[in-house]
Design an enzyme around this catalytic site. Structure first.
Site, PDB file in Angstrom:
ATOM      1  CE  LYS A 298     -68.804  -4.375  70.919  1.00 20.85           C
ATOM      2  NZ  LYS A 298     -68.613  -3.500  69.743  1.00 20.85           N
TER       3      LYS A 298
ATOM      4  NE  ARG B 209     -76.971  -0.720  64.550  1.00 26.53           N
ATOM      5  CZ  ARG B 209     -75.658  -0.963  64.599  1.00 26.53           C
ATOM      6  NH1 ARG B 209     -75.069  -1.201  65.757  1.00 26.53           N
ATOM      7  NH2 ARG B 209     -74.938  -0.951  63.494  1.00 26.53           N
TER       8      ARG B 209
ATOM      9  N   GLY C 133     -65.676   2.236  68.437  1.00 29.13           N
ATOM     10  CA  GLY C 133     -65.845   2.688  67.050  1.00 29.13           C
ATOM     11  C   GLY C 133     -67.318   2.821  66.709  1.00 29.13           C
TER      12      GLY C 133
ATOM     13  CB  SER D  17     -68.480  -0.450  57.387  1.00 27.02           C
ATOM     14  OG  SER D  17     -68.735   0.192  58.616  1.00 27.02           O
TER      15      SER D  17
ATOM     16  CG  ASP E  69     -67.072  -7.698  65.753  1.00 28.29           C
ATOM     17  OD1 ASP E  69     -66.169  -7.068  65.168  1.00 28.29           O
ATOM     18  OD2 ASP E  69     -68.163  -7.178  66.067  1.00 28.29           O
TER      19      ASP E  69
ATOM     20  CE  LYS F 244     -63.741  -4.628  62.545  1.00 30.95           C
ATOM     21  NZ  LYS F 244     -64.973  -3.876  62.393  1.00 30.95           N
TER      22      LYS F 244
ATOM     23  NE  ARG G  70     -60.335  -7.129  67.468  1.00 33.48           N
ATOM     24  CZ  ARG G  70     -61.600  -6.791  67.676  1.00 33.48           C
ATOM     25  NH1 ARG G  70     -62.528  -7.114  66.785  1.00 33.48           N
ATOM     26  NH2 ARG G  70     -61.949  -6.146  68.783  1.00 33.48           N
TER      27      ARG G  70
ATOM     28  NE  ARG H  38     -65.576  -8.218  69.211  1.00 29.75           N
ATOM     29  CZ  ARG H  38     -66.704  -8.265  69.930  1.00 29.75           C
ATOM     30  NH1 ARG H  38     -66.909  -9.253  70.781  1.00 29.75           N
ATOM     31  NH2 ARG H  38     -67.631  -7.331  69.801  1.00 29.75           N
TER      32      ARG H  38
END
Ligand code: S3P
Length: 450
Positions: free
Chosen positions: A22, A27, A100, A174, A321, A348, A352, A394
């Site tokens: 992903k 990108r 995001g 991040s 993740d 997230k 989570r 997820r």
């Protein structure tokens, strides 16, 4: 709205690949669209998140042709026509859906454009913090209004601006923030640098190098001189290790299992999950078979009785993740697993920490919620339960894996969200559940790398 119904399995012998990464697909769409020519992207992730980014680039003038499609999902191979850094004004607000990554990277890209643009997303994305990008981009001279009902949140209205380079010290580790600043820095005259508090995934830096845009990484500082023209290139997206993680945990926790995940990304800033599962007792080997740009290879894993572990602070950004499914492995292991320094989980697609803790408890798991993580007391038998994904892909997938080890039936409601990162997950789950598990006849549908 769809649901998963899952019962326990007794064996898992499988060899397959998972859809494209992903992070890299976002990108590739962005840098391909900025480049000075035509780029073919193979094994693009045809998920809602990445298709939104592809459509965003189209709205900004970088059109694409679909060369191969996964029916019902989207393109897996495409040719994107780069605009040599000259984007055009979008005619309408750009939909980032649930993503995001899409919104934050596109905000960086759009921060220094001579036109107005607007980025919006779904309810979950509209409640996630955008100050982490609007602050550094603002310091660069961007003028971004956060128009959300919640302060500091999307929609983002981005006014025309000329951006200046900065030296930015990120308060949170991040990759999205780092990438947003670097993408804005591509349009600034001079050297932009970003200092990260801990190593984060370095796909932006690696992909910029593939497009012949040089960046320099020294310790935790990444710098880049603006104004470099990305040279078009072709890109093969490896399988997503974050998607593979679900099956790796299932295999790790089932003694006697054997699983091979083929053609998966083995970038060391993403493989902390493998170290964690090894520490917990799984037997594993990785074979890298291609490493230009991004390492790609196979992971073979054999299940063994697992024991709890402590997640190290420096590992957290590199498995953020995977924490929901690591929590499942922890519940299935003997002993205690401690996850701390993971407050980022609270911002997230859902909080989570809370969603994992609630669902795990509903299945009989013993878990203490911490402000920045959780402590799981493993080894308590899990039982089937009626669970919600809370619209978080997820969470839906992690608890489908938990259901493979629970007595009775586990029902997870609201599972359409898995399409944001793993089209075909339900199909793979069905195959595993129905023990189509002899290596010779267990070839799950894969996304072609050809
Ligand atoms: C991503 C970075 C991570 C990760 C997300 C993808 C990226 O987010 O959780 O799924 O592609 O850069 P943060 O940058 O917020 O840690």
């Amino acid at each position: 709205m769809s649901e998963f119904r899952v019962k326990s399995i007794t064996k898992l012998h499988a060899e397959f690949s998972v859809p494209g990464d992903k992070s890299m697909s976002h990108r590739a769409a962005i840098l391909g669209g900025l480049s000075n020519g035509t780029c073919t992207i193979t094994n693009f992730l045809p998920s809602e998140d990445c298709v939104n980014t592809l459509n965003a680039m189209k709205a900004l003038g970088a059109d694409h042709e679909v060369l191969e499609e996964l029916e019902g999902y989207g393109p897996v191979k495409l040719r994107i026509h780069g605009q040599s850094m000259q984007l055009s004004a979008p005619e309408k607000p750009i939909d980032c859906g649930n993503s995001g990554t899409g919104m934050r990277l596109l905000a960086g890209l759009l921060a220094g454009q001579p036109f107005t643009s607007e980025l919006f997303g779904d309810a979950s994305l509209s409640s996630r913090p955008m100050g982490r990008i609007t602050v550094p981009l603002g310091q660069m001279g961007a003028h971004i209004e956060t128009k959300g009902e919640k302060p500091g949140c999307a929609p983002l209205l981005i006014h025309p601006a000329k951006v200046q380079p900065i030296d930015y010290e990120m308060p949170v580790a991040s990759a999205q923030v780092k990438s947003a600043v670097l993408l804005a820095g591509m349009f600034a005259e001079g050297k932009t640098s970003v200092t990260q508090p801990a190593t984060t995934r370095d796909h932006t830096e690696r992909m910029l190098a593939s497009f012949r845009v040089s960046t320099r990484t020294e310790n935790h500082v990444i710098s880049m001189v603006g104004g470099q023209m990305p040279e078009s290139c072709d890109f093969i997206v490896p399988g997503d290790i974050s998607s593979a993680a679900f099956w790796l945990v299932a295999a790790a926790a089932l003694p006697g299992s054997r699983l091979v995940i083929q053609n998966v990304g083995l970038n060391p800033t993403r493989t902390a999950i493998l170290n964690v599962l090894s520490r917990m007792g799984a037997h594993m080997s990785e074979i890298v078979h291609s490493s230009s740009g991004e390492p790609i290879g196979n992971i073979e894993i054999h299940g063994c009785p697992l024991t709890g572990t402590t997640i190290l602070p420096e590992e957290v950004p590199n498995l953020i993740d995977e924490i929901p499914v690591i929590a499942i492995a922890a519940a299935l292991a003997q002993g205690k697993t401690e996850i701390r320094n993971a407050k980022e989980l609270r911002v997230k697609e859902t909080d989570r920490i809370t969603t994992v803790v609630n669902n795990l408890r509903a299945m009989g798991g013993v878990v203490e919620e911490l402000e920045d993580g959780m402590i799981i007391e493993g080894g308590h038998p899990l039982h089937g339960a009626d669970l919600d994904s809370y619209g978080d892909h997820r969470i839906a997938m992690a608890f489908a894996i938990a259901g493979l080890f629970a007595s009775g039936e586990t029902i997870i409601h609201n599972t359409d969200c898995v399409n944001t990162s793993y089209p075909g997950f339900a199909h793979h789950l069905e195959a595993i559940r129905h023990h189509r598990s002899e290596p010779a006849d267990f070839i799950l549908p894969t996304i072609s790398h050809a």
